[in-house]
Write a protein that holds these residues in place. Structure first.
Motif, PDB file in Angstrom:
ATOM      1  N   TYR A 117      -4.637   8.028  -4.368  1.00 31.29           N
ATOM      2  CA  TYR A 117      -4.578   9.262  -5.159  1.00 31.29           C
ATOM      3  C   TYR A 117      -5.587  10.278  -4.643  1.00 31.29           C
ATOM      4  N   GLY A 118      -5.144  11.538  -4.546  1.00 29.01           N
ATOM      5  CA  GLY A 118      -6.017  12.633  -4.158  1.00 29.01           C
ATOM      6  C   GLY A 118      -5.893  13.794  -5.118  1.00 29.01           C
ATOM      7  N   PRO A 119      -4.871  14.645  -4.947  1.00 26.71           N
ATOM      8  CA  PRO A 119      -4.751  15.835  -5.791  1.00 26.71           C
ATOM      9  C   PRO A 119      -4.288  15.546  -7.211  1.00 26.71           C
ATOM     10  N   THR A 120      -3.774  14.364  -7.454  1.00 30.02           N
ATOM     11  CA  THR A 120      -3.316  14.001  -8.793  1.00 30.02           C
ATOM     12  C   THR A 120      -4.209  12.924  -9.393  1.00 30.02           C
ATOM     13  N   SER A 121      -4.160  12.824 -10.709  1.00 31.46           N
ATOM     14  CA  SER A 121      -5.016  11.859 -11.403  1.00 31.46           C
ATOM     15  C   SER A 121      -4.213  10.630 -11.820  1.00 31.46           C
ATOM     16  N   PRO A 122      -4.757   9.429 -11.577  1.00 30.01           N
ATOM     17  CA  PRO A 122      -4.064   8.206 -11.991  1.00 30.01           C
ATOM     18  C   PRO A 122      -4.381   7.783 -13.421  1.00 30.01           C
ATOM     19  N   ILE A 123      -5.240   8.529 -14.114  1.00 33.62           N
ATOM     20  CA  ILE A 123      -5.747   8.058 -15.404  1.00 33.62           C
ATOM     21  C   ILE A 123      -4.633   7.826 -16.413  1.00 33.62           C
ATOM     22  N   LYS A 124      -3.697   8.759 -16.521  1.00 30.07           N
ATOM     23  CA  LYS A 124      -2.652   8.650 -17.532  1.00 30.07           C
ATOM     24  C   LYS A 124      -1.290   8.243 -16.973  1.00 30.07           C
ATOM     25  N   VAL A 125      -1.104   8.373 -15.660  1.00 28.43           N
ATOM     26  CA  VAL A 125       0.201   8.043 -15.087  1.00 28.43           C
ATOM     27  C   VAL A 125       0.088   7.178 -13.841  1.00 28.43           C
ATOM     28  N   GLY A 126      -1.068   6.578 -13.614  1.00 23.95           N
ATOM     29  CA  GLY A 126      -1.235   5.722 -12.452  1.00 23.95           C
ATOM     30  C   GLY A 126      -0.622   4.349 -12.662  1.00 23.95           C
ATOM     31  N   ILE A 159       0.874  -1.175   0.000  1.00 25.94           N
ATOM     32  CA  ILE A 159       0.000   0.000   0.000  1.00 25.94           C
ATOM     33  C   ILE A 159       0.906   1.218   0.000  1.00 25.94           C
ATOM     34  N   GLY A 160       0.706   2.085  -0.997  1.00 27.69           N
ATOM     35  CA  GLY A 160       1.554   3.251  -1.115  1.00 27.69           C
ATOM     36  C   GLY A 160       0.797   4.461  -1.614  1.00 27.69           C
ATOM     37  N   LEU A 161       1.528   5.541  -1.778  1.00 25.51           N
ATOM     38  CA  LEU A 161       0.962   6.796  -2.250  1.00 25.51           C
ATOM     39  C   LEU A 161       1.359   7.017  -3.705  1.00 25.51           C
ATOM     40  N   ASP A 162       1.070   8.193  -4.226  1.00 27.04           N
ATOM     41  CA  ASP A 162       1.467   8.540  -5.593  1.00 27.04           C
ATOM     42  C   ASP A 162       2.946   8.878  -5.587  1.00 27.04           C
ATOM     43  N   THR A 163       3.765   7.844  -5.708  1.00 29.46           N
ATOM     44  CA  THR A 163       5.206   8.001  -5.618  1.00 29.46           C
ATOM     45  C   THR A 163       5.890   6.924  -6.445  1.00 29.46           C
ATOM     46  N   ILE A 188      -0.466   0.453 -13.472  1.00 31.87           N
ATOM     47  CA  ILE A 188      -1.102  -0.243 -14.575  1.00 31.87           C
ATOM     48  C   ILE A 188      -0.944  -1.748 -14.380  1.00 31.87           C
ATOM     49  N   GLY A 189      -1.982  -2.496 -14.734  1.00 30.33           N
ATOM     50  CA  GLY A 189      -1.946  -3.950 -14.589  1.00 30.33           C
ATOM     51  C   GLY A 189      -3.058  -4.437 -13.690  1.00 30.33           C
ATOM     52  N   ALA A 190      -3.509  -5.661 -13.914  1.00 30.12           N
ATOM     53  CA  ALA A 190      -4.635  -6.221 -13.159  1.00 30.12           C
ATOM     54  C   ALA A 190      -4.321  -6.407 -11.686  1.00 30.12           C
ATOM     55  N   HIS A 191      -3.047  -6.466 -11.328  1.00 26.36           N
ATOM     56  CA  HIS A 191      -2.653  -6.682  -9.945  1.00 26.36           C
ATOM     57  C   HIS A 191      -2.574  -5.374  -9.156  1.00 26.36           C
ATOM     58  N   THR A 192      -2.902  -4.246  -9.793  1.00 27.70           N
ATOM     59  CA  THR A 192      -2.811  -2.944  -9.135  1.00 27.70           C
ATOM     60  C   THR A 192      -4.182  -2.291  -9.018  1.00 27.70           C
ATOM     61  N   CYS A 193      -4.244  -1.295  -8.135  1.00 24.58           N
ATOM     62  CA  CYS A 193      -5.469  -0.518  -7.970  1.00 24.58           C
ATOM     63  C   CYS A 193      -5.091   0.917  -7.631  1.00 24.58           C
ATOM     64  N   ASN A 194      -5.589   1.859  -8.422  1.00 23.73           N
ATOM     65  CA  ASN A 194      -5.411   3.279  -8.141  1.00 23.73           C
ATOM     66  C   ASN A 194      -6.654   3.753  -7.401  1.00 23.73           C
ATOM     67  N   LEU A 195      -6.518   4.039  -6.126  1.00 16.75           N
ATOM     68  CA  LEU A 195      -7.677   4.240  -5.253  1.00 16.75           C
ATOM     69  C   LEU A 195      -7.862   5.714  -4.892  1.00 16.75           C
ATOM     70  N   GLN A 196      -9.093   6.212  -5.064  1.00 18.08           N
ATOM     71  CA  GLN A 196      -9.473   7.552  -4.651  1.00 18.08           C
ATOM     72  C   GLN A 196     -10.647   7.469  -3.687  1.00 18.08           C
ATOM     73  N   MET A 197     -10.995   8.597  -3.069  1.00 20.51           N
ATOM     74  CA  MET A 197     -12.142   8.606  -2.164  1.00 20.51           C
ATOM     75  C   MET A 197     -13.402   8.202  -2.932  1.00 20.51           C
ATOM     76  N   GLU A 198     -14.338   7.567  -2.248  1.00 16.93           N
ATOM     77  CA  GLU A 198     -15.497   6.990  -2.916  1.00 16.93           C
ATOM     78  C   GLU A 198     -16.401   8.046  -3.540  1.00 16.93           C
ATOM     79  N   ASN A 199     -16.511   9.209  -2.912  1.00 17.27           N
ATOM     80  CA  ASN A 199     -17.308  10.313  -3.453  1.00 17.27           C
ATOM     81  C   ASN A 199     -16.377  11.500  -3.701  1.00 17.27           C
ATOM     82  N   PRO A 200     -15.708  11.522  -4.863  1.00 15.51           N
ATOM     83  CA  PRO A 200     -14.669  12.524  -5.125  1.00 15.51           C
ATOM     84  C   PRO A 200     -15.191  13.958  -5.041  1.00 15.51           C
TER      85      PRO A 200
END
Length: 353
Positions: free
Chosen positions: A276-285, A255-259, A287-299
């Motif tokens: 992820y909070g202030p940054t977007s994982p869409i283009k630089v998060g 479990i880590g941050l955007d780093t 990648i791969g089925a074994h990963t998850c880019n997680l944000q708050m449930e109600n952004p």
């Protein structure tokens, strides 16, 4: 064919380049690839087996100091670079500074993104050949498409970072989790209280925790987590990148941050949750089925702001911004369980509500 690759930074960008290198080497096994990379990341670039030689550059220091010593070091570096001739130079970064570096090489052709595709459009003026690659793709796919356009092939469907064999000797520990608690922006940090709650959940479910830190402030946070979870541990000293990689390979999950180290965990195919909070994982998060880019449930409406300070907090505040405090420990744990099967292929721990 001898190729010079220019992709100097950052850590995450280095990892994003690995699959394109793997694609190219599989398509043309005879190619020889050298890589110009910032000195601090030379250790990482050398991990890929297709790289013959890493050429470190200390561009950040030279540009910051701008003194005779830096100028002299740059001239020596440029002379050494020009001592070898390349068939092709690829600027996979698309910035003015990386485009300038392509001109220091002795090469038949210079390749990079075209005006509409480059991160800084002016960089396209420095190449002999430019290539159109959609900016709407993930950074990994953009680099793969750039290589494919230059060498006229179709990238394979499967994504292969190509570096796992460096750590084949490391044995997986199915009951170990790693926390990566640090990042370069204050706004990307998760609250210590949330880390403590997550640590308690993990320990209660029978996991061993190791907390990776890289600065004095991160060491203090690690100690605060350990204060409520005495069975958790942290390294006594800052670790090398290679040693951290070994720990990430050993772990059942991360479990880590955007780093950069979260990207490293993903590249090593360890199940990884990145917050992820202030940054977007869409283009630089990740990648791969074994990963998850997680944000708050109600952004929040302001996500992503891409800011180092939060407008919802007092000026110069060091508090965790709402977009990060809104990610709950239970939410992180439940997402980890979806990526973390045990040896029998079932969830090792129950999901929490």
């Amino acid at each position: 064919m001898k190729i010079l690759l220019i992709k100097m930074s950052s850590m995450g960008d280095i990892f994003h380049t690995f699959p394109a290198i793997t694609d190219l080497k599989e398509k043309y096994p005879e190619v020889v690839i050298d890589w110009v990379v910032e000195e601090g990341f030379a250790e990482i670039a050398a991990w890929h087996p297709a790289i013959r030689r890493v050429i470190p550059i200390d561009l950040r220091r030279w540009m910051k100091q701008k003194n005779w010593s830096s100028w002299s070091a740059f001239r020596q570096w440029r002379k050494a670079l020009k001592s070898e001739h390349y068939d092709c130079v690829i600027d996979a970064q698309g910035l003015l500074k990386s485009a300038l570096v392509t001109r220091f090489a002795s090469a038949d052709t210079l390749h990079g993104y075209d005006k509409k595709s480059a991160r800084e459009s002016i960089s396209s003026r420095f190449y002999s050949h430019t290539h159109a690659v959609s900016k709407e793709q993930h950074a990994v796919e953009r680099t793969r498409q750039l290589f494919a356009s230059i060498f006229s092939y179709t990238p394979p469907p499967a994504l292969n970072f190509g570096i796992n064999q460096n750590f084949a000797r490391v044995q997986k520990d199915s009951r170990k989790l790693v926390f990566i608690i640090g990042t370069s922006w204050t706004t990307k940090l998760w609250s210590t209280a949330h880390w403590q709650t997550l640590a308690k959940i993990a320990v209660e479910q029978g996991y061993n925790l190791e907390i990776i830190w890289g600065s004095e402030s991160e060491r203090i946070i690690a100690d605060q987590i350990m204060a409520v979870c005495p069975t958790a541990n942290r390294p006594q000293q800052r670790l090398s990148i290679t040693t951290i990689a070994e720990k990430l390979v050993e772990a059942a999950g991360v479990i880590g941050l955007d780093t950069g180290f979260s990207h490293l965990a993903g590249a090593l195919e360890t199940p990884t949750i990145a917050l992820y909070g202030p940054t977007s994982p869409i283009k630089v998060g990740l990648i791969g089925a074994h990963t998850c880019n997680l944000q708050m449930e109600n952004p929040l409406d302001c996500i992503p702001c891409h800011k180092r300070s939060c407008r919802l907090l007092p000026e110069h505040s060091s508090e965790t911004p709402p977009c990060m405090t809104g990610i709950l420990a239970v939410q992180v744990w439940n997402n980890l369980q979806q990526k973390l099967p045990d040896a029998s292929g079932t969830d090792p721990s129950p999901r929490l509500s």
